[in-house]
Write an enzyme that holds these catalytic residues in place. Structure first.
Site, PDB file in Angstrom:
ATOM      1  N   MET A  28      64.086  17.380  67.231  1.00  0.00           N
ATOM      2  CA  MET A  28      65.277  16.721  67.759  1.00  0.00           C
ATOM      3  C   MET A  28      65.695  17.330  69.095  1.00  0.00           C
ATOM      4  O   MET A  28      65.745  18.544  69.247  1.00  0.00           O
ATOM      5  CB  MET A  28      66.420  16.873  66.742  1.00  0.00           C
ATOM      6  CG  MET A  28      67.737  16.269  67.149  1.00  0.00           C
ATOM      7  SD  MET A  28      69.027  16.580  65.896  1.00  0.00           S
ATOM      8  CE  MET A  28      69.341  18.328  66.149  1.00  0.00           C
ATOM      9  N   SER A 102      60.231  20.690  63.186  1.00  0.00           N
ATOM     10  CA  SER A 102      61.525  20.238  62.693  1.00  0.00           C
ATOM     11  C   SER A 102      61.407  18.817  62.142  1.00  0.00           C
ATOM     12  O   SER A 102      60.537  18.557  61.310  1.00  0.00           O
ATOM     13  CB  SER A 102      62.568  20.335  63.813  1.00  0.00           C
ATOM     14  OG  SER A 102      63.872  20.179  63.300  1.00  0.00           O
ATOM     15  N   GLN A 103      62.222  17.861  62.627  1.00  0.00           N
ATOM     16  CA  GLN A 103      62.175  16.513  62.060  1.00  0.00           C
ATOM     17  C   GLN A 103      60.829  15.839  62.292  1.00  0.00           C
ATOM     18  O   GLN A 103      60.446  14.926  61.559  1.00  0.00           O
ATOM     19  CB  GLN A 103      63.312  15.649  62.597  1.00  0.00           C
ATOM     20  CG  GLN A 103      63.259  15.344  64.077  1.00  0.00           C
ATOM     21  CD  GLN A 103      64.476  14.548  64.545  1.00  0.00           C
ATOM     22  OE1 GLN A 103      65.545  14.542  63.907  1.00  0.00           O
ATOM     23  NE2 GLN A 103      64.344  13.863  65.677  1.00  0.00           N
ATOM     24  N   ASP A 219      67.069  30.172  59.117  1.00  0.00           N
ATOM     25  CA  ASP A 219      67.276  28.840  59.681  1.00  0.00           C
ATOM     26  C   ASP A 219      68.728  28.396  59.498  1.00  0.00           C
ATOM     27  O   ASP A 219      69.213  28.234  58.378  1.00  0.00           O
ATOM     28  CB  ASP A 219      66.337  27.837  59.000  1.00  0.00           C
ATOM     29  CG  ASP A 219      66.118  26.586  59.836  1.00  0.00           C
ATOM     30  OD1 ASP A 219      67.081  26.120  60.463  1.00  0.00           O
ATOM     31  OD2 ASP A 219      64.979  26.094  59.859  1.00  0.00           O
ATOM     32  N   HIS A 275      65.837  28.700  63.397  1.00  0.00           N
ATOM     33  CA  HIS A 275      65.064  27.462  63.460  1.00  0.00           C
ATOM     34  C   HIS A 275      64.115  27.440  64.668  1.00  0.00           C
ATOM     35  O   HIS A 275      64.536  27.635  65.812  1.00  0.00           O
ATOM     36  CB  HIS A 275      66.026  26.283  63.528  1.00  0.00           C
ATOM     37  CG  HIS A 275      65.379  24.954  63.329  1.00  0.00           C
ATOM     38  ND1 HIS A 275      64.768  24.580  62.158  1.00  0.00           N
ATOM     39  CD2 HIS A 275      65.242  23.890  64.167  1.00  0.00           C
ATOM     40  CE1 HIS A 275      64.298  23.359  62.267  1.00  0.00           C
ATOM     41  NE2 HIS A 275      64.565  22.918  63.480  1.00  0.00           N
TER      42      HIS A 275
END
Length: 292
Positions: A28, A102-103, A219, A275
């Protein structure tokens, strides 16, 4: 005993063989090829695997669209488009490895489940949100776009137009109302076979040679961080984490997790830090073990 000419030809073929291509999907707020993040990671991979062909997913037709579509898009439509691009790339025709940040991790998992040709061989997800998130992932810095998305999610993540527009709403997982989540989530509940069983998803994911899941120990973006390993909150109890192998997703083998695990093809790694603070030593170990 094989003739010397055959042995030499065989050895030459082995030396000349190209490494398995890699598809990457950024997180993101990032873009496919930004110098400071994805570009840097791709350069590191090239040093570790010389000559490897890489395709880094870009949403839209330029950098601005790529970044915006990480927030505002229907990801089912975007994934369908990326599947077509992968299928049209002759360099990926023989199969590929994949790395999702991540996403991008759960989006590439959807590619594996929905689009088995060409085949994805190994999938690494770095801080993915495989069971979704309970809350909006924080953005890097305060931006009007992030503030607007937070405001919309506060209105209701499962309102139809918000589900179809806000990317993060599509993997929002409300553990306080699992029925609402199952019936209204258009992406994460769907690829996890929460509402109805799509046997093709299980069959396709089970074809992976390895599924490698990386969790970051501190995270602060993913709530709960155990989602990176398919764990999540117990229903109506955010003080209790249900580990991956006690979830219905695993015990009922809805998407093939148990199949992968019992055959030794589900791998768990941790990286110290927040993260996407990628430990390159651990990352290179993963590349050496599964991508070479």
């Amino acid at each position: 005993m094989l003739p010397l000419l055959v042995l030499v030809a065989s050895a030459t073929a082995l030396v000349a063989a190209d490494p398995t291509p890699i598809v990457l999907w950024h997180g993101m707020g990032d873009t496919c090829c930004s110098v400071g993040s994805m570009g840097s990671l791709m350069n590191s991979i090239k040093k570790e695997i010389p000559g490897v062909y890489m395709y880094s997913v870009e949403l839209g037709s330029n950098t601005l669209q790529d970044r915006e579509k990480g927030f505002l898009a229907n990801m089912n439509d975007e994934i369908e488009g990326i599947c077509k691009k992968i299928a049209a790339d002759p360099k990926l025709a023989g199969g590929f490895n994949a790395i999702g940040l991540s996403q991008g991790g759960q989006f590439l998992r959807a590619v594996a489940q929905r689009c088995p040709n060409p085949p994805m061989k190994n999938l690494v997800t770095l801080g993915g949100q495989h069971q979704g998130v309970y809350g909006f992932p924080h953005c890097a810095g305060d931006t009007p776009l992030c503030d607007e998305i937070r405001s919309l999610l506060d209105e209701g993540a499962y309102i139809d137009w918000i589900q179809n527009t806000i990317v993060q709403a599509q993997y929002f997982h409300d553990s306080d109302d699992e029925e609402l989540y199952r019936t209204k989530s258009i992406f994460i509940a769907e690829i996890n076979n929460e509402l109805k069983q799509n046997d093709a998803y299980k069959e396709n994911l089970s074809k992976l040679e390895q599924l490698i899941l990386v969790k970051f120990t501190e995270d602060s973006m993913i709530v709960p961080r155990d989602s990176s390993w398919f764990g999540f909150y117990a229903e109506k109890d955010i003080d209790t984490i249900v580990p991956f192998n006690e979830t219905k997703l695993y015990t009922e083998d809805r998407i093939g997790l148990r199949t992968l695990d019992q055959s030794g093809r589900l791998q768990f790694y941790t990286m110290e830090g927040d993260h996407l603070q990628i430990d390159m030593k651990v990352f290179n170990q993963i590349l050496d073990k599964y991508f070479k």
